[in-house]
Motif scaffolding. Structure first.
Motif, PDB file in Angstrom:
ATOM      1  N   GLN A 280      72.804  44.435  53.170  1.00 15.63           N
ATOM      2  CA  GLN A 280      71.539  44.043  52.555  1.00 15.63           C
ATOM      3  C   GLN A 280      70.333  44.687  53.239  1.00 15.63           C
ATOM      4  N   ASP A 281      70.596  45.501  54.232  1.00 10.59           N
ATOM      5  CA  ASP A 281      69.527  46.307  54.826  1.00 10.59           C
ATOM      6  C   ASP A 281      70.127  47.652  55.228  1.00 10.59           C
TER       7      ASP A 281
ATOM      8  N   GLU B 137      76.722  38.561  47.628  1.00  8.93           N
ATOM      9  CA  GLU B 137      75.842  37.422  47.401  1.00  8.93           C
ATOM     10  C   GLU B 137      75.069  37.640  46.101  1.00  8.93           C
TER      11      GLU B 137
ATOM     12  N   ASP C 151      72.326  38.026  43.230  1.00 15.83           N
ATOM     13  CA  ASP C 151      70.912  38.386  43.054  1.00 15.83           C
ATOM     14  C   ASP C 151      70.303  38.957  44.339  1.00 15.83           C
ATOM     15  N   LYS C 152      71.036  39.878  44.961  1.00 17.08           N
ATOM     16  CA  LYS C 152      70.564  40.514  46.190  1.00 17.08           C
ATOM     17  C   LYS C 152      70.587  42.035  46.047  1.00 17.08           C
TER      18      LYS C 152
ATOM     19  N   TYR D 118      71.509  45.539  47.591  1.00 16.00           N
ATOM     20  CA  TYR D 118      72.467  46.083  48.551  1.00 16.00           C
ATOM     21  C   TYR D 118      72.254  47.588  48.686  1.00 16.00           C
TER      22      TYR D 118
ATOM     23  N   HIS E 175      71.593  46.196  42.724  1.00 14.15           N
ATOM     24  CA  HIS E 175      71.274  44.774  42.739  1.00 14.15           C
ATOM     25  C   HIS E 175      72.483  44.003  42.227  1.00 14.15           C
ATOM     26  N   SER E 176      72.956  43.023  42.980  1.00 14.51           N
ATOM     27  CA  SER E 176      74.092  42.218  42.541  1.00 14.51           C
ATOM     28  C   SER E 176      73.671  41.277  41.418  1.00 14.51           C
TER      29      SER E 176
END
Length: 489
Positions: A56-57, A92, A94-95, A97, A114-115
């Motif tokens: 995520q980063d 996860e 709505d995150k 990546y 984007h998930s």
């Protein structure tokens, strides 16, 4: 002596490759049947293991491994490349990546996606068929709009690259590199077209990884996204029976079972949308709009009507056509004023004009009763599945849009933004504007704008009436055979 020989051979192999061949390329995403997963597929010209680092980063603190498959093109050169597939699990919801892919001697650049949200959401799509690597009129704008966040996925409804196998697969490689600025950021979902048929569709089967890949090799599959159940099917099994007559029955049985299950699940995915290549209805010149289309109707129309398919999207014809709700050559408009409100039959769309080496399809002067709007402009479509009862679709003209500054913001136009748009929703407060991708665009005078509302289907004959002033009315049972057959003018 043996060690010296091995070093010499390895040195020869590497020196025989281009510098770029040691890096991963043709990177593209696709959905699986699980909302918390993402499939990453890419190619390399040298064998290596399949690894993706992601997170995520930009630290990319997770990694996943997958499979590598040797693919030999069927052309005279028997060109070899390696297809890598890695599934990212337990994402996860709505995150954002970030990720990159491993190559033989280096990593790709870092991409992002984007998930999917875990709760209800409103996915937006770019939709088109028949996009080639030459004369790709819509490619640049699709690349820009995708990276600007305008789309959640792409639907490419057959005829890819023109052709994936051409020049011993070189054209396919070039095209997959061209779409990487799109497909590495959002899932690139496909269906098979006639231009993929060479060598038993081997380039198409090997280069993509759709849901059910292990069972059907991308020829047919389905998945859920937001309030929609989308079915990708092959019209080509009818025309290329030398690859297996059994595929016709096998696909039909799967389609019927999938449609049965989709109707049971209307509460969660009330929209049933199909994507196929050759259309059931079209008004171009040539056999596909005069004789062969009856083969497609004969194979699929009764089935799709029986199970209440809402929306059918096709390519093949290098033009844009929107039909009135139609079944068995009969128009089943919801009403004279609002043909797409509670229609009595599926709505058909042809979107095959983003550009390729075969240019555009000439259209017959006379329109059929079921033909609502036609355009030969180069362009592509946008679809927004807003909620359980509202869906928005528009066709964008590449001939008429001239000037852009910021992504999403149109500054000056020569002509209009879109040749056609119809509203499947009534949630816009100002009827002189429309909302798409988080910004407001003026509705130009040449829009053919129509409101469409389709209700959540409790049964195949259920509809829901809608009143723009007061909202939803009571549920109404209406037999499709008794629906209005008039068309708007």
């Amino acid at each position: 002596m043996l060690i010296i020989l091995l070093v010499f051979v390895n040195s020869f192999i590497l020196s025989d490759c281009k510098a770029d061949d040691v890096y991963p390329e043709q990177i593209h995403l696709s959905f699986t049947n699980e909302v918390n997963e993402m499939m990453v597929t890419w190619s390399s010209m040298i064998d290596t293991i399949a690894v993706v680092e992601y997170g995520q980063d930009l630290k990319l603190n997770k990694n996943a491994t997958g499979t590598t498959t040797k693919f030999v093109d069927g052309g005279i050169m028997k060109r070899v490349q390696y297809i890598h597939r890695v599934k990212l699990n337990a994402l996860e919801p709505d995150k954002a990546y970030f990720y990159h892919c491993r190559g033989p001697s280096g990593w790709s650049q870092i991409f992002w996606f984007h998930s999917q949200p875990s709760k209800s959401w409103s996915p937006k799509f770019a939709v088109y068929g028949d996009l080639g690597n030459a004369n790709a009129r819509s490619m640049m704008r699709l690349q820009r709009e995708t990276q600007s966040g305008l789309y959640d996925a792409v639907l490419h409804v057959g005829d890819i690259a023109y052709d994936l196998d051409s020049q011993n697969g070189k054209v396919g490689n070039d095209f997959m590199r061209q779409i990487q600025p799109i497909a590495a950021y959002v899932p690139y979902m496909t269906c098979v077209g006639n231009h993929e048929q060479k060598y038993n569709f081997s380039n198409y089967k090997n280069r993509f990884t759709m849901p059910m890949y292990e069972k059907t090799e991308n020829l047919w599959f389905s998945w859920n996204i937001g309030p929609a159940h989308i079915i990708s099917f092959s019209t080509e099994v009818i025309f290329y029976q030398e690859y297996g007559e059994f595929l016709i029955d096998e696909q039909f049985q799967w389609l019927e079972q999938d449609l049965k299950e989709a109707n049971k699940n209307r509460k969660n995915q009330p929209w049933i949308i199909t994507i196929g290549h050759r259309p059931m209805y079209c008004s171009g010149y040539g056999l596909d709009c005069h004789k062969r289309e009856t083969l497609i109707r004969g194979a699929f129309e009764d089935l799709f009507y029986k199970y209440g398919v809402d929306f059918e999207i096709y390519g093949h014809e290098h033009a844009y056509e929107r039909m009135y709700p139609v079944y068995n050559n009969t128009v089943y408009n919801g009403s004279y004023e609002n043909p797409y409100t509670n229609p009595g039959a599926p709505v058909h769309i042809i979107t095959g004009s983003p550009g390729n080496r075969e240019l555009r399809t000439p259209l017959k002067i006379r329109k059929m009763d079921w033909d609502a709007f036609r355009s030969r402009d180069y362009g592509y479509s946008r679809m927004h599945v807003i909620n359980e009862t509202h869906l928005y679709f528009e066709q964008v003209s590449d001939n008429q849009v001239k000037t852009f500054t910021k992504p999403h913001e149109i500054v000056s136009l020569s002509g209009t933004l879109s040749q056609d748009a119809f509203h499947l929703h009534a949630s816009i407060s100002d009827e002189n504007s429309m909302v798409f991708g988080g910004h407001v665009m003026e509705v130009m005078e040449t829009y053919t704008t129509i409101e469409l509302v389709v209700g959540e289907l409790k049964s195949l004959k259920f509809t829901r009436e809608f009143d723009s002033s007061s909202g939803y009315k009571e549920l109404v049972i209406r037999n499709r055979e008794q629906s209005s057959t008039t068309t708007d003018t």
